[in-house]
Write an enzyme that holds these catalytic residues in place. Sequence first.
Site, PDB file in Angstrom:
ATOM      1  N   CYS A 163     -64.241  16.458 -19.189  1.00  0.00           N
ATOM      2  CA  CYS A 163     -63.235  17.252 -19.917  1.00  0.00           C
ATOM      3  C   CYS A 163     -62.712  18.397 -19.049  1.00  0.00           C
ATOM      4  O   CYS A 163     -61.520  18.719 -19.088  1.00  0.00           O
ATOM      5  CB  CYS A 163     -63.834  17.832 -21.193  1.00  0.00           C
ATOM      6  SG  CYS A 163     -64.456  16.604 -22.333  1.00  0.00           S
TER       7      CYS A 163
HETATM    8  C1  BEZ Z   1     -67.655  14.894 -20.204  1.00  0.00           C
HETATM    9  O1  BEZ Z   1     -66.619  15.474 -20.478  1.00  0.00           O
HETATM   10  O2  BEZ Z   1     -68.104  14.934 -19.079  1.00  0.00           O
HETATM   11  C2  BEZ Z   1     -68.391  14.120 -21.244  1.00  0.00           C
HETATM   12  C3  BEZ Z   1     -68.392  14.541 -22.556  1.00  0.00           C
HETATM   13  C4  BEZ Z   1     -69.094  13.812 -23.502  1.00  0.00           C
HETATM   14  C5  BEZ Z   1     -69.780  12.670 -23.123  1.00  0.00           C
HETATM   15  C6  BEZ Z   1     -69.737  12.228 -21.807  1.00  0.00           C
HETATM   16  C7  BEZ Z   1     -69.031  12.964 -20.850  1.00  0.00           C
END
Ligand code: BEZ
Length: 209
Positions: free
Chosen positions: A45
Amino acid sequence: MSLHIGDIAPDFTVDSQVGEISFHEWAGDSWVFFFSHPADFTPVCTTEMGRTAQLAGEFEKRNTKPLGLSTDTADEHRKWIADVNDTQNTDLQFPIVADADLEISKLYDMIHPDESETAAVRSVFIIGPNKKIRLTMTYPMSVGRNFDEILRVIDALQLSDAKRIATPADWKPGKEVIIPPSISDDEARPLFPQGWTTLRPYLRTVKID
Ligand code: BEZ
Protein backbone atom coordinates in the site's frame (compact mmCIF):
# COMPACT_ATOMS: atom_id res chain seq x y z
CA MET A 1 -23.34 -4.28 -2.85
CA SER A 2 -22.21 -5.45 -6.25
CA LEU A 3 -21.46 -2.59 -8.64
CA HIS A 4 -21.37 -2.81 -12.42
CA ILE A 5 -20.03 -0.72 -15.27
CA GLY A 6 -22.68 1.89 -16.06
CA ASP A 7 -24.03 2.08 -12.49
CA ILE A 8 -23.97 5.44 -10.75
CA ALA A 9 -21.11 5.30 -8.22
CA PRO A 10 -22.83 5.44 -4.83
CA ASP A 11 -22.47 8.80 -3.11
CA PHE A 12 -21.16 9.04 0.46
CA THR A 13 -19.94 11.54 3.00
CA VAL A 14 -16.90 10.46 4.96
CA ASP A 15 -13.85 11.67 6.86
CA SER A 16 -10.41 11.78 5.23
CA GLN A 17 -7.01 13.13 6.25
CA VAL A 18 -7.96 16.46 4.59
CA GLY A 19 -11.39 16.69 6.24
CA GLU A 20 -14.90 15.54 5.41
CA ILE A 21 -15.65 14.66 1.77
CA SER A 22 -19.02 14.40 0.05
CA PHE A 23 -17.99 12.20 -2.83
CA HIS A 24 -20.13 13.45 -5.74
CA GLU A 25 -19.66 17.10 -4.79
CA TRP A 26 -15.91 16.62 -4.35
CA ALA A 27 -15.63 14.87 -7.74
CA GLY A 28 -17.36 17.77 -9.51
CA ASP A 29 -16.80 17.61 -13.28
CA SER A 30 -13.69 15.45 -13.03
CA TRP A 31 -13.05 11.81 -13.64
CA VAL A 32 -12.20 9.88 -10.46
CA PHE A 33 -9.68 7.11 -9.82
CA PHE A 34 -11.07 5.57 -6.59
CA PHE A 35 -8.82 2.85 -5.22
CA SER A 36 -8.86 0.87 -2.00
CA HIS A 37 -6.12 -0.52 0.24
CA PRO A 38 -6.15 -3.04 3.07
CA ALA A 39 -4.45 -0.94 5.73
CA ASP A 40 -2.10 1.91 6.61
CA PHE A 41 1.54 1.17 7.41
CA THR A 42 1.72 -1.84 5.07
CA PRO A 43 4.42 -2.15 2.41
CA VAL A 44 2.54 -2.71 -0.86
CA CYS A 45 0.00 0.00 0.00
CA THR A 46 2.82 2.41 0.82
CA THR A 47 4.32 1.98 -2.66
CA GLU A 48 0.90 2.37 -4.33
CA MET A 49 0.08 5.55 -2.43
CA GLY A 50 3.53 6.90 -3.26
CA ARG A 51 3.15 6.07 -6.96
CA THR A 52 -0.23 7.80 -7.13
CA ALA A 53 1.26 10.90 -5.51
CA GLN A 54 4.22 10.85 -7.91
CA LEU A 55 1.78 10.71 -10.84
CA ALA A 56 -0.28 13.73 -9.67
CA GLY A 57 0.59 15.66 -12.84
CA GLU A 58 -0.43 12.75 -15.09
CA PHE A 59 -3.82 12.45 -13.35
CA GLU A 60 -4.33 16.21 -13.59
CA LYS A 61 -3.59 16.15 -17.36
CA ARG A 62 -6.44 13.64 -17.67
CA ASN A 63 -8.84 15.73 -15.52
CA THR A 64 -8.84 12.83 -13.07
CA LYS A 65 -8.86 13.10 -9.27
CA PRO A 66 -7.33 10.24 -7.28
CA LEU A 67 -9.22 9.16 -4.17
CA GLY A 68 -7.68 6.50 -1.93
CA LEU A 69 -9.39 4.42 0.73
CA SER A 70 -7.83 2.53 3.57
CA THR A 71 -9.57 0.82 6.45
CA ASP A 72 -8.03 3.02 9.14
CA THR A 73 -8.75 6.41 10.74
CA ALA A 74 -7.90 9.88 9.40
CA ASP A 75 -5.35 10.33 12.22
CA GLU A 76 -3.61 7.10 11.20
CA HIS A 77 -3.69 8.23 7.56
CA ARG A 78 -1.91 11.50 8.49
CA LYS A 79 0.87 9.62 10.29
CA TRP A 80 1.17 7.06 7.49
CA ILE A 81 1.31 9.75 4.77
CA ALA A 82 4.41 11.19 6.47
CA ASP A 83 6.02 7.76 6.00
CA VAL A 84 4.77 7.50 2.39
CA ASN A 85 6.27 10.89 1.54
CA ASP A 86 9.51 10.02 3.27
CA THR A 87 10.04 6.54 1.82
CA GLN A 88 8.57 7.17 -1.65
CA ASN A 89 10.07 10.64 -2.07
CA THR A 90 6.80 12.39 -2.85
CA ASP A 91 4.24 14.88 -1.53
CA LEU A 92 0.88 13.15 -1.24
CA GLN A 93 -1.99 15.64 -1.58
CA PHE A 94 -5.03 13.60 -2.65
CA PRO A 95 -7.61 12.52 -0.03
CA ILE A 96 -7.62 9.05 1.50
CA VAL A 97 -11.02 7.96 2.78
CA ALA A 98 -10.90 6.95 6.46
CA ASP A 99 -12.95 3.78 6.46
CA ALA A 100 -12.15 2.20 9.82
CA ASP A 101 -15.77 1.03 10.19
CA LEU A 102 -15.75 -0.50 6.64
CA GLU A 103 -18.91 1.40 5.67
CA ILE A 104 -17.62 2.55 2.28
CA SER A 105 -15.72 -0.69 1.66
CA LYS A 106 -18.97 -2.59 2.07
CA LEU A 107 -20.90 -0.10 -0.07
CA TYR A 108 -18.38 -0.67 -2.90
CA ASP A 109 -17.99 -4.45 -2.36
CA MET A 110 -14.32 -4.07 -1.42
CA ILE A 111 -14.46 -6.70 1.34
CA HIS A 112 -13.66 -10.14 -0.09
CA PRO A 113 -13.91 -12.47 2.91
CA ASP A 114 -11.45 -15.06 1.64
CA GLU A 115 -8.78 -12.31 1.59
CA SER A 116 -9.91 -10.59 4.80
CA GLU A 117 -13.13 -10.05 6.75
CA THR A 118 -11.82 -6.78 8.17
CA ALA A 119 -9.85 -5.02 5.42
CA ALA A 120 -10.47 -3.99 1.82
CA VAL A 121 -8.87 -5.71 -1.17
CA ARG A 122 -7.26 -3.60 -3.91
CA SER A 123 -10.29 -2.39 -5.87
CA VAL A 124 -10.18 0.18 -8.64
CA PHE A 125 -13.14 2.21 -9.86
CA ILE A 126 -12.72 4.63 -12.74
CA ILE A 127 -15.71 6.96 -12.59
CA GLY A 128 -16.70 9.44 -15.30
CA PRO A 129 -17.78 13.08 -14.78
CA ASN A 130 -21.42 11.91 -14.98
CA LYS A 131 -20.65 9.73 -11.89
CA LYS A 132 -21.09 6.51 -13.84
CA ILE A 133 -18.69 3.64 -13.18
CA ARG A 134 -16.64 3.14 -16.36
CA LEU A 135 -14.19 0.44 -15.27
CA THR A 136 -13.57 -1.84 -12.31
CA MET A 137 -10.55 -3.95 -11.42
CA THR A 138 -9.88 -6.02 -8.31
CA TYR A 139 -6.46 -7.14 -7.14
CA PRO A 140 -5.66 -9.35 -4.17
CA MET A 141 -3.83 -7.92 -1.19
CA SER A 142 -0.52 -9.45 -2.23
CA VAL A 143 -0.30 -7.81 -5.69
CA GLY A 144 0.44 -4.13 -6.21
CA ARG A 145 -1.31 -2.45 -9.12
CA ASN A 146 0.31 -1.34 -12.38
CA PHE A 147 -0.11 2.42 -12.60
CA ASP A 148 0.86 2.55 -16.28
CA GLU A 149 -2.27 0.44 -16.83
CA ILE A 150 -4.40 2.80 -14.72
CA LEU A 151 -3.34 5.77 -16.86
CA ARG A 152 -3.70 3.71 -20.06
CA VAL A 153 -7.32 2.75 -19.34
CA ILE A 154 -8.21 6.36 -18.52
CA ASP A 155 -6.67 7.38 -21.86
CA ALA A 156 -8.57 4.61 -23.66
CA LEU A 157 -11.91 5.53 -22.06
CA GLN A 158 -11.49 9.23 -22.77
CA LEU A 159 -10.46 8.58 -26.38
CA SER A 160 -13.33 6.16 -26.98
CA ASP A 161 -15.76 8.82 -25.70
CA ALA A 162 -14.24 11.56 -27.85
CA LYS A 163 -13.79 9.63 -31.11
CA ARG A 164 -16.33 6.78 -30.96
CA ILE A 165 -13.61 4.15 -31.25
CA ALA A 166 -12.57 1.04 -29.34
CA THR A 167 -9.00 0.12 -28.45
CA PRO A 168 -7.32 -3.20 -29.29
CA ALA A 169 -5.29 -5.46 -27.03
CA ASP A 170 -2.24 -3.74 -25.55
CA TRP A 171 -3.22 -0.41 -27.12
CA LYS A 172 -1.16 2.59 -26.14
CA PRO A 173 -1.73 6.27 -27.02
CA GLY A 174 -0.67 6.92 -30.62
CA LYS A 175 -1.38 3.35 -31.81
CA GLU A 176 -4.12 2.35 -34.26
CA VAL A 177 -7.64 1.97 -32.88
CA ILE A 178 -10.72 0.02 -33.92
CA ILE A 179 -13.96 1.17 -35.53
CA PRO A 180 -16.66 -0.61 -33.49
CA PRO A 181 -19.05 -2.92 -35.39
CA SER A 182 -21.96 -0.71 -34.27
CA ILE A 183 -20.72 1.94 -36.77
CA SER A 184 -21.48 1.05 -40.39
CA ASP A 185 -19.06 1.89 -43.23
CA ASP A 186 -21.44 4.65 -44.34
CA GLU A 187 -21.48 6.15 -40.87
CA ALA A 188 -17.71 5.72 -40.52
CA ARG A 189 -16.82 7.68 -43.70
CA PRO A 190 -17.41 11.20 -42.29
CA LEU A 191 -16.06 10.18 -38.87
CA PHE A 192 -12.79 8.80 -40.29
CA PRO A 193 -12.15 10.67 -43.57
CA GLN A 194 -8.52 9.52 -43.44
CA GLY A 195 -9.75 6.01 -44.33
CA TRP A 196 -9.23 2.71 -42.55
CA THR A 197 -8.04 -0.84 -43.07
CA THR A 198 -10.64 -3.61 -43.30
CA LEU A 199 -9.15 -6.95 -42.19
CA ARG A 200 -12.62 -8.44 -41.82
CA PRO A 201 -15.97 -6.62 -42.07
CA TYR A 202 -16.06 -6.68 -38.25
CA LEU A 203 -12.37 -5.77 -37.82
CA ARG A 204 -11.52 -2.30 -39.10
CA THR A 205 -8.47 -0.43 -37.85
CA VAL A 206 -7.84 3.27 -38.18
CA LYS A 207 -5.08 5.75 -37.35
CA ILE A 208 -6.24 8.84 -35.49
CA ASP A 209 -4.39 11.93 -34.22
C1 BEZ B 1 0.62 -4.61 1.89
O1 BEZ B 1 0.16 -3.52 1.58
O2 BEZ B 1 1.82 -4.80 1.85
C2 BEZ B 1 -0.28 -5.71 2.33
C3 BEZ B 1 -1.43 -5.45 3.04
C4 BEZ B 1 -2.24 -6.49 3.44
C5 BEZ B 1 -1.89 -7.80 3.12
C6 BEZ B 1 -0.75 -8.06 2.37
C7 BEZ B 1 0.07 -7.00 1.96
